[in-house]
Write a protein that holds these residues in place. Sequence first.
Motif, PDB file in Angstrom:
ATOM      1  N   ILE A   9       1.124  -0.802  -0.277  1.00 25.06           N
ATOM      2  CA  ILE A   9       0.370  -0.408  -0.150  1.00 25.06           C
ATOM      3  C   ILE A   9       0.941   0.878  -0.357  1.00 25.06           C
ATOM      4  N   ARG A  10       2.320   1.327   0.510  1.00 25.63           N
ATOM      5  CA  ARG A  10       3.064   2.579   1.007  1.00 25.63           C
ATOM      6  C   ARG A  10       3.551   2.695  -0.217  1.00 25.63           C
ATOM      7  N   SER A  11       3.882   1.498  -1.443  1.00 26.27           N
ATOM      8  CA  SER A  11       4.470   1.477  -2.574  1.00 26.27           C
ATOM      9  C   SER A  11       3.722   2.054  -3.440  1.00 26.27           C
ATOM     10  N   LEU A  12       2.252   1.825  -3.652  1.00 25.03           N
ATOM     11  CA  LEU A  12       1.001   2.253  -4.427  1.00 25.03           C
ATOM     12  C   LEU A  12       0.858   3.488  -4.282  1.00 25.03           C
ATOM     13  N   GLU A  13       0.608   4.068  -2.595  1.00 22.89           N
ATOM     14  CA  GLU A  13       0.617   5.851  -2.428  1.00 22.89           C
ATOM     15  C   GLU A  13       1.498   6.641  -2.960  1.00 22.89           C
ATOM     16  N   GLN A  14       3.178   5.925  -3.238  1.00 19.77           N
ATOM     17  CA  GLN A  14       3.666   6.901  -3.376  1.00 19.77           C
ATOM     18  C   GLN A  14       4.100   6.813  -4.939  1.00 19.77           C
ATOM     19  N   GLY A  57       2.682   9.995  12.842  1.00 19.49           N
ATOM     20  CA  GLY A  57       2.962   9.762  11.796  1.00 19.49           C
ATOM     21  C   GLY A  57       1.736  10.055  10.712  1.00 19.49           C
ATOM     22  N   ASN A  58       2.057   9.352   9.532  1.00 24.67           N
ATOM     23  CA  ASN A  58       1.012   9.862   8.570  1.00 24.67           C
ATOM     24  C   ASN A  58      -1.024   9.380   9.417  1.00 24.67           C
ATOM     25  N   ASN A  59      -0.957   8.037  10.102  1.00 24.86           N
ATOM     26  CA  ASN A  59      -2.077   8.171  10.726  1.00 24.86           C
ATOM     27  C   ASN A  59      -2.854   9.204  11.595  1.00 24.86           C
ATOM     28  N   GLY A  60      -1.514   9.879  12.271  1.00 24.94           N
ATOM     29  CA  GLY A  60      -1.928  10.846  12.843  1.00 24.94           C
ATOM     30  C   GLY A  60      -2.279  11.862  12.083  1.00 24.94           C
ATOM     31  N   GLY A  61      -1.816  12.200  11.188  1.00 27.18           N
ATOM     32  CA  GLY A  61      -1.856  13.306   9.855  1.00 27.18           C
ATOM     33  C   GLY A  61      -2.835  12.839   9.652  1.00 27.18           C
ATOM     34  N   ASP A  62      -3.971  12.137   9.171  1.00 29.65           N
ATOM     35  CA  ASP A  62      -4.654  12.134   8.762  1.00 29.65           C
ATOM     36  C   ASP A  62      -6.312  12.539   9.433  1.00 29.65           C
ATOM     37  N   GLY A  63      -5.806  12.605  11.064  1.00 22.64           N
ATOM     38  CA  GLY A  63      -6.938  12.812  12.314  1.00 22.64           C
ATOM     39  C   GLY A  63      -6.320  13.959  12.020  1.00 22.64           C
ATOM     40  N   LEU A 126      -4.062   7.211  16.230  1.00 19.90           N
ATOM     41  CA  LEU A 126      -3.143   6.951  16.893  1.00 19.90           C
ATOM     42  C   LEU A 126      -1.861   6.251  15.676  1.00 19.90           C
ATOM     43  N   PHE A 127      -2.277   5.370  15.169  1.00 18.79           N
ATOM     44  CA  PHE A 127      -1.039   4.682  14.416  1.00 18.79           C
ATOM     45  C   PHE A 127      -1.966   3.765  13.397  1.00 18.79           C
ATOM     46  N   GLY A 128      -1.468   3.521  12.078  1.00 22.06           N
ATOM     47  CA  GLY A 128      -2.395   2.887  11.420  1.00 22.06           C
ATOM     48  C   GLY A 128      -1.563   1.865  10.515  1.00 22.06           C
ATOM     49  N   TYR A 129      -1.955   2.456   9.593  1.00 20.85           N
ATOM     50  CA  TYR A 129      -0.802   0.443   8.522  1.00 20.85           C
ATOM     51  C   TYR A 129       1.088   0.671   8.855  1.00 20.85           C
ATOM     52  N   GLY A 130       1.048   1.951   9.525  1.00 17.80           N
ATOM     53  CA  GLY A 130       2.541   0.989   9.776  1.00 17.80           C
ATOM     54  C   GLY A 130       3.616   1.164  10.809  1.00 17.80           C
ATOM     55  N   LEU A 131       1.587   0.640  11.382  1.00 13.26           N
ATOM     56  CA  LEU A 131       2.909  -0.446  12.682  1.00 13.26           C
ATOM     57  C   LEU A 131       3.489  -1.032  12.381  1.00 13.26           C
ATOM     58  N   SER A 132       4.679  -1.261  12.622  1.00 12.88           N
ATOM     59  CA  SER A 132       5.848  -2.451  12.255  1.00 12.88           C
ATOM     60  C   SER A 132       5.815  -3.603  12.931  1.00 12.88           C
ATOM     61  N   ARG A 133       5.439  -3.175  14.648  1.00  9.62           N
ATOM     62  CA  ARG A 133       5.980  -3.699  15.702  1.00  9.62           C
ATOM     63  C   ARG A 133       5.283  -3.799  16.386  1.00  9.62           C
ATOM     64  N   LEU A 134       4.599  -4.918  17.518  1.00  9.57           N
ATOM     65  CA  LEU A 134       3.776  -4.453  18.357  1.00  9.57           C
ATOM     66  C   LEU A 134       4.102  -3.160  18.723  1.00  9.57           C
ATOM     67  N   LEU A 135       2.914  -2.972  19.447  1.00  5.57           N
ATOM     68  CA  LEU A 135       3.153  -1.838  20.630  1.00  5.57           C
ATOM     69  C   LEU A 135       3.381  -2.034  22.040  1.00  5.57           C
ATOM     70  N   ILE A 156      -9.326   5.208  12.790  1.00  5.40           N
ATOM     71  CA  ILE A 156      -8.945   5.767  10.973  1.00  5.40           C
ATOM     72  C   ILE A 156      -7.859   4.858  10.492  1.00  5.40           C
ATOM     73  N   ASP A 157      -8.357   3.944   9.894  1.00  2.00           N
ATOM     74  CA  ASP A 157      -7.541   3.401   8.784  1.00  2.00           C
ATOM     75  C   ASP A 157      -7.437   1.822   9.201  1.00  2.00           C
ATOM     76  N   ILE A 158      -7.348   1.414  10.447  1.00  2.38           N
ATOM     77  CA  ILE A 158      -7.000  -0.020  11.721  1.00  2.38           C
ATOM     78  C   ILE A 158      -6.793   1.162  13.020  1.00  2.38           C
TER      79      ILE A 158
HETATM   80  N1  LIG Z   1       1.092   7.284   2.976  1.00  4.36           N
HETATM   81  C1  LIG Z   1       0.382   7.653   2.176  1.00  4.36           C
HETATM   82  O1  LIG Z   1      -0.173   8.565   1.373  1.00  4.36           O
HETATM   83  C2  LIG Z   1      -1.339   7.658   2.731  1.00  4.36           C
HETATM   84  C3  LIG Z   1      -0.603   7.387   4.426  1.00  4.36           C
HETATM   85  N2  LIG Z   1      -2.543   7.556   5.013  1.00  4.36           N
HETATM   86  C4  LIG Z   1      -2.115   7.595   6.088  1.00  4.36           C
HETATM   87  O2  LIG Z   1      -1.130   6.787   6.836  1.00  4.36           O
HETATM   88  C5  LIG Z   1      -1.029   5.981   7.867  1.00  4.36           C
HETATM   89  C6  LIG Z   1       0.446   5.342   7.537  1.00  4.36           C
HETATM   90  O3  LIG Z   1       1.032   5.840   8.166  1.00  4.36           O
HETATM   91  P1  LIG Z   1       2.538   6.351   8.324  1.00  4.36           P
HETATM   92  O4  LIG Z   1       3.085   4.955   7.343  1.00  4.36           O
HETATM   93  O5  LIG Z   1       3.579   7.347   8.699  1.00  4.36           O
HETATM   94  O6  LIG Z   1       2.918   5.135  10.309  1.00  4.36           O
HETATM   95  P2  LIG Z   1       1.768   5.048  10.750  1.00  4.36           P
HETATM   96  O7  LIG Z   1       0.785   6.810  11.482  1.00  4.36           O
HETATM   97  O8  LIG Z   1       0.890   4.077  10.860  1.00  4.36           O
HETATM   98  O9  LIG Z   1       2.561   5.551  12.567  1.00  4.36           O
HETATM   99  C7  LIG Z   1       3.089   6.388  12.946  1.00  4.36           C
HETATM  100  C8  LIG Z   1       4.756   5.890  12.694  1.00  4.36           C
HETATM  101  O10 LIG Z   1       5.036   4.962  14.403  1.00  4.36           O
HETATM  102  C9  LIG Z   1       6.343   3.910  14.156  1.00  4.36           C
HETATM  103  N3  LIG Z   1       5.761   2.456  15.210  1.00  4.36           N
HETATM  104  C10 LIG Z   1       6.065   1.665  14.610  1.00  4.36           C
HETATM  105  N4  LIG Z   1       5.467   0.773  14.919  1.00  4.36           N
HETATM  106  C11 LIG Z   1       5.907   1.500  16.477  1.00  4.36           C
HETATM  107  C12 LIG Z   1       5.656   1.047  17.333  1.00  4.36           C
HETATM  108  N5  LIG Z   1       6.043  -0.858  17.794  1.00  4.36           N
HETATM  109  N6  LIG Z   1       5.165   1.438  18.614  1.00  4.36           N
HETATM  110  C13 LIG Z   1       6.168   2.913  18.380  1.00  4.36           C
HETATM  111  N7  LIG Z   1       5.836   3.432  16.923  1.00  4.36           N
HETATM  112  C14 LIG Z   1       5.927   2.315  16.466  1.00  4.36           C
HETATM  113  C15 LIG Z   1       6.512   4.195  12.897  1.00  4.36           C
HETATM  114  O11 LIG Z   1       7.731   4.510  12.729  1.00  4.36           O
HETATM  115  C16 LIG Z   1       5.494   4.977  11.303  1.00  4.36           C
HETATM  116  O12 LIG Z   1       6.460   6.832  11.178  1.00  4.36           O
HETATM  117  C17 LIG Z   1      -2.639   4.958   6.962  1.00  4.36           C
HETATM  118  O13 LIG Z   1      -2.667   4.341   8.211  1.00  4.36           O
HETATM  119  C18 LIG Z   1      -3.218   6.077   6.787  1.00  4.36           C
HETATM  120  O14 LIG Z   1      -3.776   6.484   8.405  1.00  4.36           O
HETATM  121  C19 LIG Z   1      -3.540   8.314   4.714  1.00  4.36           C
HETATM  122  O15 LIG Z   1      -3.036   9.644   5.085  1.00  4.36           O
HETATM  123  C20 LIG Z   1      -3.337   8.202   2.692  1.00  4.36           C
HETATM  124  C21 LIG Z   1      -2.737   8.421   3.119  1.00  4.36           C
END
Ligand SMILES: NC(=O)C1=CN([C@@H]2O[C@H](COP(=O)(O)OP(=O)(O)OC[C@H]3O[C@@H](n4cnc5c(N)ncnc54)[C@H](O)[C@@H]3O)[C@@H](O)[C@H]2O)[C@@H](O)CC1
Length: 506
Positions: A9-14, A57-63, A126-135, A156-158
């Motif tokens: 998804i990230r790569s497709l967004e880019q 991250g960007n999930n927070g940005g959506d908020g 707070l976190f979206g799909y960018g969560l790469s490991r468990l909180l 939002i998102d997840i």
């Molecule tokens: N990339 C885009 O173009 C878009 C992204 N979108 C939103 O962006 C989200 C993804 O955003 P991000 O990739 O910035 O990531 P998230 O906002 O989901 O997470 C933020 C940060 O958390 C850190 N993290 C990962 N695991 C953690 C852990 N266990 N404990 C503490 N920190 C941790 C990561 O380094 C990441 O930078 C999506 O879920 C969606 O809501 C949407 O705005 C649509 C467009």
Amino acid sequence: MKILSAQDIRSLEQQTEIKQQLSEAALMERAGRLLFGELQNVFGECRCKAEILCGFGNNGGDGLVLGRLLHEAGHEVTIYLVEHDHYSNDNLINQKRLRESGVEIVNINKDSILAFSEKSIILDALFGYGLSRLLDESWTPLIQQINSANNRIFAIDIPSGLLADEHTPPDAPVVKAERTYTLAFVKLALLLPAYGAFVGDFVLLDIGLDQDALHEIDTKNYYSTLDDVKKMAKPLGKFSHKGTFGHAVIAGGSYGSIGAVVLASRAALKTGCGLVSSYVPQCGYQIMQSTVPEALVKTDSADRVISNFAPELLQARSIAVGMGLGRAQQSQEALHQFLKDLDKLDHPPKLLLDADALNILSLHKEWLNLLPSFSILTPHPKELQRLIGEWENDFDKLQKASAWSAKYQQILVIKGANTVIIFPDGQLHFNSTGNPGMATAGAGDVLSGIIGSLLAQGYAPKDAAILGVFLHGLAGDCAAKTIHQKSITASDLIEHLSDAWRYLLS
Ligand SMILES: NC(=O)C1=CN([C@@H]2O[C@H](COP(=O)(O)OP(=O)(O)OC[C@H]3O[C@@H](n4cnc5c(N)ncnc54)[C@H](O)[C@@H]3O)[C@@H](O)[C@H]2O)[C@@H](O)CC1
Ligand SMILES: [K+]
């Protein structure tokens, strides 16, 4: 519709940003506007209060985008932003835009005590799909405060804390949402029963990612939508006759369980095959004739159980076997002989196995090698466990079921909310129709009848499984329009197959 991993998804967004020449944070703005539209539906005409928890991250940005739009529309908004030394770029842009629009940002950390107001809606960004490991557990106090609030909670998102593509253990800190607004794609975790309590129901919002780039991304996971399934469904032809639509055999039943064959036979007829032959023990003869007059009824020589599957059954185009069959020794031997007979044929009928046929196979796993390739097996979770063994979690279940499907070259339809169909080539197709009211006795028999009927109509096993599961759920959704979900019965599903077909073919 494809289900993509977080990484894809990230790569497709880019790629979308490049191909559509988008300015910074434009996709986030799109996401925010869609979320805003959804919340307007929730709020209706009222001026409401939203409390939005935003991560870094960007999930927070959506908020943040959502908060600005809600504020501009006259709603009361509180933004809590988790303090961090490295916010994502689009997050920073939207912090600035938010401040410029006159909204104050309340900085919080993991230990902050939040006093949510009584009537606000909490939005979890707070976190979206960018969560790469468990909180880790330092997040527990914050997440627990959200979960123990008496407010409505939307994610939002997840739901924050839930991993998109891997198992999240039940004791990890995860937000429990009433609903999840998921962006662009359904994430795998949203579809699995173990995480249902966190996700609530989910709504998919299309943020317009680039279709050509999407085409290039390979995946094994799919979510069957109306558009996908519409392409498979064949309309009636003007010159059709009953032979065109094939002959389905429904074989099963035992004393006290003839109803399973009644339901499957009626469902097969309502799904549109030309002819149904029902095969039951003698005690089922009158029941079948009086409840399904359209079916041809053939009986076993035994009175109460099936003791021998008549060879002429093998002439049909499809055979669905096992509903209400029981596990009597005679029936076990009959099934064994039946599979041996099938194994001798160059072009065996298409086969579906359900209920006790599966349980019998679990008792004699060596018989699995007799199954014609691409037969369809429709276990519920307990039956699946008997067939493939225990699993550790829902992701492990999918992996083990896929390995089993590949080993035996069989199609598994794992029944439940978001029924998943597993194919020997590793593809997984999750269903999008259905409702909890369908967890009712006999619903599985109806599904067997539907798929058996589609096989008889000449659908390839893959299409029959996907289309059949979709139709079955759609019939349940049509039923739920007039019947309360608590009161839906298997017969109601059959009665609403006509509405389901109408919807699908319109
Ligand atoms: N990339 C885009 O173009 C878009 C992204 N979108 C939103 O962006 C989200 C993804 O955003 P991000 O990739 O910035 O990531 P998230 O906002 O989901 O997470 C933020 C940060 O958390 C850190 N993290 C990962 N695991 C953690 C852990 N266990 N404990 C503490 N920190 C941790 C990561 O380094 C990441 O930078 C999506 O879920 C969606 O809501 C949407 O705005 C649509 C467009
Ligand atoms: K979230």
